[in-house]
Design a protein around this motif. Structure first.
Motif, PDB file in Angstrom:
ATOM      1  N   GLU A  32       0.839  -1.189   0.000  1.00 35.20           N
ATOM      2  CA  GLU A  32       0.000   0.000   0.000  1.00 35.20           C
ATOM      3  C   GLU A  32       0.878   1.243   0.000  1.00 35.20           C
ATOM      4  N   ARG A  33       0.245   2.370  -0.319  1.00 32.45           N
ATOM      5  CA  ARG A  33       0.940   3.646  -0.162  1.00 32.45           C
ATOM      6  C   ARG A  33       0.805   4.063   1.292  1.00 32.45           C
ATOM      7  N   ARG A  34       1.914   4.108   1.987  1.00 36.80           N
ATOM      8  CA  ARG A  34       1.859   4.495   3.386  1.00 36.80           C
ATOM      9  C   ARG A  34       3.221   5.000   3.840  1.00 36.80           C
ATOM     10  N   ASN A  35       3.174   5.876   4.814  1.00 33.65           N
ATOM     11  CA  ASN A  35       4.403   6.334   5.450  1.00 33.65           C
ATOM     12  C   ASN A  35       4.748   5.352   6.557  1.00 33.65           C
ATOM     13  N   ILE A  36       5.838   4.646   6.400  1.00 32.96           N
ATOM     14  CA  ILE A  36       6.190   3.653   7.401  1.00 32.96           C
ATOM     15  C   ILE A  36       7.698   3.638   7.583  1.00 32.96           C
ATOM     16  N   ARG A  37       8.120   3.600   8.810  1.00 37.08           N
ATOM     17  CA  ARG A  37       9.542   3.515   9.138  1.00 37.08           C
ATOM     18  C   ARG A  37       9.730   2.216   9.916  1.00 37.08           C
ATOM     19  N   PRO A  38      10.583   1.335   9.475  1.00 40.47           N
ATOM     20  CA  PRO A  38      10.797   0.104  10.231  1.00 40.47           C
ATOM     21  C   PRO A  38      11.144   0.418  11.675  1.00 40.47           C
ATOM     22  N   ASN A  39      10.601  -0.361  12.588  1.00 40.23           N
ATOM     23  CA  ASN A  39      10.820  -0.109  14.011  1.00 40.23           C
ATOM     24  C   ASN A  39      12.189  -0.630  14.448  1.00 40.23           C
ATOM     25  N   VAL A  40      13.208  -0.195  13.727  1.00 38.02           N
ATOM     26  CA  VAL A  40      14.591  -0.527  14.073  1.00 38.02           C
ATOM     27  C   VAL A  40      15.400   0.756  13.978  1.00 38.02           C
ATOM     28  N   VAL A  41      16.571   0.736  14.582  1.00 41.58           N
ATOM     29  CA  VAL A  41      17.354   1.972  14.627  1.00 41.58           C
ATOM     30  C   VAL A  41      18.310   2.102  13.457  1.00 41.58           C
ATOM     31  N   LEU A  42      18.575   1.031  12.749  1.00 39.76           N
ATOM     32  CA  LEU A  42      19.546   1.103  11.658  1.00 39.76           C
ATOM     33  C   LEU A  42      18.949   1.835  10.461  1.00 39.76           C
ATOM     34  N   PRO A  43      19.778   2.549   9.691  1.00 41.21           N
ATOM     35  CA  PRO A  43      19.272   3.334   8.559  1.00 41.21           C
ATOM     36  C   PRO A  43      18.751   2.440   7.434  1.00 41.21           C
ATOM     37  N   ALA A  44      17.713   2.929   6.774  1.00 46.32           N
ATOM     38  CA  ALA A  44      17.148   2.227   5.624  1.00 46.32           C
ATOM     39  C   ALA A  44      16.548   3.257   4.683  1.00 46.32           C
ATOM     40  N   GLY A  45      16.824   3.123   3.393  1.00 45.33           N
ATOM     41  CA  GLY A  45      16.261   4.038   2.413  1.00 45.33           C
ATOM     42  C   GLY A  45      17.327   4.839   1.688  1.00 45.33           C
ATOM     43  N   VAL A  46      16.943   6.026   1.237  1.00 47.26           N
ATOM     44  CA  VAL A  46      17.814   6.886   0.435  1.00 47.26           C
ATOM     45  C   VAL A  46      18.379   7.998   1.310  1.00 47.26           C
ATOM     46  N   TYR A  47      19.697   8.217   1.196  1.00 49.96           N
ATOM     47  CA  TYR A  47      20.366   9.264   1.968  1.00 49.96           C
ATOM     48  C   TYR A  47      21.342  10.020   1.060  1.00 49.96           C
ATOM     49  N   ARG A  48      21.515  11.315   1.388  1.00 53.11           N
ATOM     50  CA  ARG A  48      22.445  12.145   0.627  1.00 53.11           C
ATOM     51  C   ARG A  48      23.868  11.920   1.111  1.00 53.11           C
ATOM     52  N   CYS A  49      24.806  11.923   0.148  1.00 51.76           N
ATOM     53  CA  CYS A  49      26.230  11.865   0.482  1.00 51.76           C
ATOM     54  C   CYS A  49      26.937  13.011  -0.246  1.00 51.76           C
ATOM     55  N   ALA A  50      28.257  12.948  -0.386  1.00 48.10           N
ATOM     56  CA  ALA A  50      29.002  14.088  -0.908  1.00 48.10           C
ATOM     57  C   ALA A  50      28.654  14.432  -2.349  1.00 48.10           C
ATOM     58  N   ASP A  51      28.364  13.435  -3.180  1.00 48.11           N
ATOM     59  CA  ASP A  51      28.132  13.725  -4.597  1.00 48.11           C
ATOM     60  C   ASP A  51      26.818  13.169  -5.127  1.00 48.11           C
ATOM     61  N   GLY A  52      25.870  12.931  -4.255  1.00 45.93           N
ATOM     62  CA  GLY A  52      24.588  12.399  -4.720  1.00 45.93           C
ATOM     63  C   GLY A  52      23.876  11.666  -3.607  1.00 45.93           C
ATOM     64  N   TYR A  53      23.406  10.460  -3.920  1.00 46.48           N
ATOM     65  CA  TYR A  53      22.615   9.700  -2.965  1.00 46.48           C
ATOM     66  C   TYR A  53      23.046   8.235  -2.963  1.00 46.48           C
ATOM     67  N   ILE A  54      22.733   7.578  -1.839  1.00 43.48           N
ATOM     68  CA  ILE A  54      22.923   6.125  -1.744  1.00 43.48           C
ATOM     69  C   ILE A  54      21.599   5.503  -1.311  1.00 43.48           C
ATOM     70  N   GLN A  55      21.451   4.217  -1.576  1.00 46.11           N
ATOM     71  CA  GLN A  55      20.325   3.435  -1.091  1.00 46.11           C
ATOM     72  C   GLN A  55      20.893   2.352  -0.182  1.00 46.11           C
ATOM     73  N   VAL A  56      20.332   2.228   1.016  1.00 47.05           N
ATOM     74  CA  VAL A  56      20.830   1.239   1.960  1.00 47.05           C
ATOM     75  C   VAL A  56      19.672   0.395   2.477  1.00 47.05           C
ATOM     76  N   SER A  57      19.919  -0.892   2.673  1.00 46.75           N
ATOM     77  CA  SER A  57      18.962  -1.795   3.293  1.00 46.75           C
ATOM     78  C   SER A  57      19.467  -2.157   4.676  1.00 46.75           C
ATOM     79  N   THR A  58      18.547  -2.521   5.549  1.00 46.36           N
ATOM     80  CA  THR A  58      18.960  -2.749   6.930  1.00 46.36           C
ATOM     81  C   THR A  58      18.192  -3.895   7.563  1.00 46.36           C
ATOM     82  N   HIS A  59      18.802  -4.484   8.580  1.00 45.05           N
ATOM     83  CA  HIS A  59      18.177  -5.519   9.399  1.00 45.05           C
ATOM     84  C   HIS A  59      18.981  -5.601  10.682  1.00 45.05           C
TER      85      HIS A  59
END
Length: 402
Positions: free
Chosen positions: A231-258
């Motif tokens: 579904e379309r929903r705003n959801i953040r996994p209930n964990v503290v590790l990063p997940a998703g898209v983040y900005r870095c020095a020259d663009g973006y990265i995608q990270v998965s977490t567990h």
């Protein structure tokens, strides 16, 4: 060495994207694909960019050049009796015929499936259309986004507080072609085995609705539970590790977490002491307790790095993180370059151009990426195989048959 489909001949009566993508996949892997286009105008994709220098040209469309690699190109005016006779002559020499006209078009031209069966009894006929050859919506108009909307996929993309967000250009049509291709080969194999015509009615709407791109799983989930898997929903996994898209020095990265990757995360961001810290390990599902310091460590590590550096450092510790590549990044990608994914072909109108290569590597029958045809380029060659002499082909052209 030829491809695995060498020896099979396909008559391509498709245009646009979905159908030509089916036949491109066959051509790249060795099938002899004869593409039929309208005299003068050609396939509609010849008018779809990108074009070199942003200068539209029927022989320089990036879309057409990509979708029609390796095919032999002829022109035929099917509104003429001679044009229809030549088409049936070509069909008699083919193992598979694929068309994507509006439903009923071939019948109005006097070319129903029975005529093709008479010409080539053991050939399969695959019919690609927006909504199928039958049903109350058979004649409805559609484009790629309408197909995605009708298949139930578009409603699950985007922010839940906004209208659904469209995917990249033509994605549904390429997906439909990829779904259709193996089934077309299956129909060809069945017709060859049984020595009788196999007619396939492929609805793009149904192909997308049953695909694993969210529509199929959602349909099954709704049938069983009345709820959706995606579904379309705003959801953040209930964990503290990063997940998703983040900005870095020259663009973006995608990270998965567990949570099981916590030790890998710690080594990547330079906090190995956290691995044995009980306060950290017991709160991996408690963002309120340690989320802020974990995020700070992650962002302090990430922000100075390029996306390539971040990917290499994380992957060295087995943490799934990727550079979010732009098209320019993909073209320069050293891994893909070393594997020889991009192929340069020489085209008489564009000169040497680089195209995406073959996605599957066969050891003994690798296939080959060859350039797309000019409009009507192989008229003399292909119609010569039906017994037409060059002067007769010239006469057909003068008569507006080809």
């Amino acid at each position: 060495m030829g491809g695995p489909l060498e020896g099979w001949r396909i008559l391509d009566l498709t245009q646009g994207i979905a159908g030509p993508y089916v036949t491109k996949l066959c051509s790249d892997y060795g099938a002899d694909v004869i593409k039929v286009e309208r005299p003068g105008a050609g396939d509609v994709s010849r008018r779809i960019g990108p074009f070199p220098g942003d200068d539209p040209h029927a022989e320089k469309s990036g879309m057409f050049l990509t979708l029609n690699t390796g095919k032999r190109g002829v022109t035929l005016n099917l509104s003429t009796r001679t044009g229809r006779e030549l088409l049936l002559g070509l069909a008699a020499r083919c193992d598979l015929i694929i068309e994507s006209y509006r439903p009923g078009t071939l019948e109005r031209l006097g070319l129903p499936p029975e005529r093709f069966a008479e010409a080539s009894p053991a050939a399969a006929l695959v019919r690609i259309s927006n909504f199928g050859q039958t049903g109350p919506q058979r004649d409805f108009e559609a484009d790629d986004l309408i197909e995605y909307a009708a298949a139930g996929t578009l409603q699950v993309t985007g922010d839940p507080d906004r209208e659904p967000v469209a995917l990249g250009l033509f994605t549904p049509l390429f997906l439909a072609g990829a779904i259709c291709a193996p089934h077309a080969l299956g129909a060809m194999r069945a017709a060859h085995r049984d020595k009788q015509q196999e007619v396939v009615d492929f609805s793009i709407q149904e192909g997308l609705a049953g695909s694993m791109d969210r529509s199929g799983p959602n349909l099954v989930a709704y049938q069983y539970t009345g709820t959706l898997m995606t579904e379309r929903r705003n959801i953040r996994p209930n964990v503290v590790l990063p997940a998703g898209v983040y900005r870095c020095a020259d663009g973006y990265i995608q990270v998965s977490t567990h949570v099981t990757w916590f030790s890998r995360f710690c080594r990547v961001v330079g906090r190995p002491e956290w691995i044995g810290d009980e306060r950290m390990t017991r709160n991996l599902n408690n963002p309120d307790e340690i989320g802020a310091e974990v995020e700070a460590a992650f962002l302090n590590w990430l922000r100075p790095l390029t996306k390539q550096q971040a990917m290499e450092e994380a992957q060295a510790q087995g943490w799934p993180l990727s550079a979010l590549n732009t098209p320019a990044d993909v073209l320069r990608d050293p891994h893909m370059r070393e594997r020889g994914f991009f192929v340069t072909v020489d085209h008489p109108e564009t000169g040497p151009i680089e195209l995406p290569g073959l996605a599957m590597r066969f050891s003994g029958t690798p296939g080959e990426l060859r350039r797309a045809p000019l409009l009507g380029e192989h008229n003399v060659e292909v119609f010569g195989e039906l017994g037409c002499t060059p002067p007769e082909v010239a006469a057909l052209r003068a008569q507006n048959v080809i």
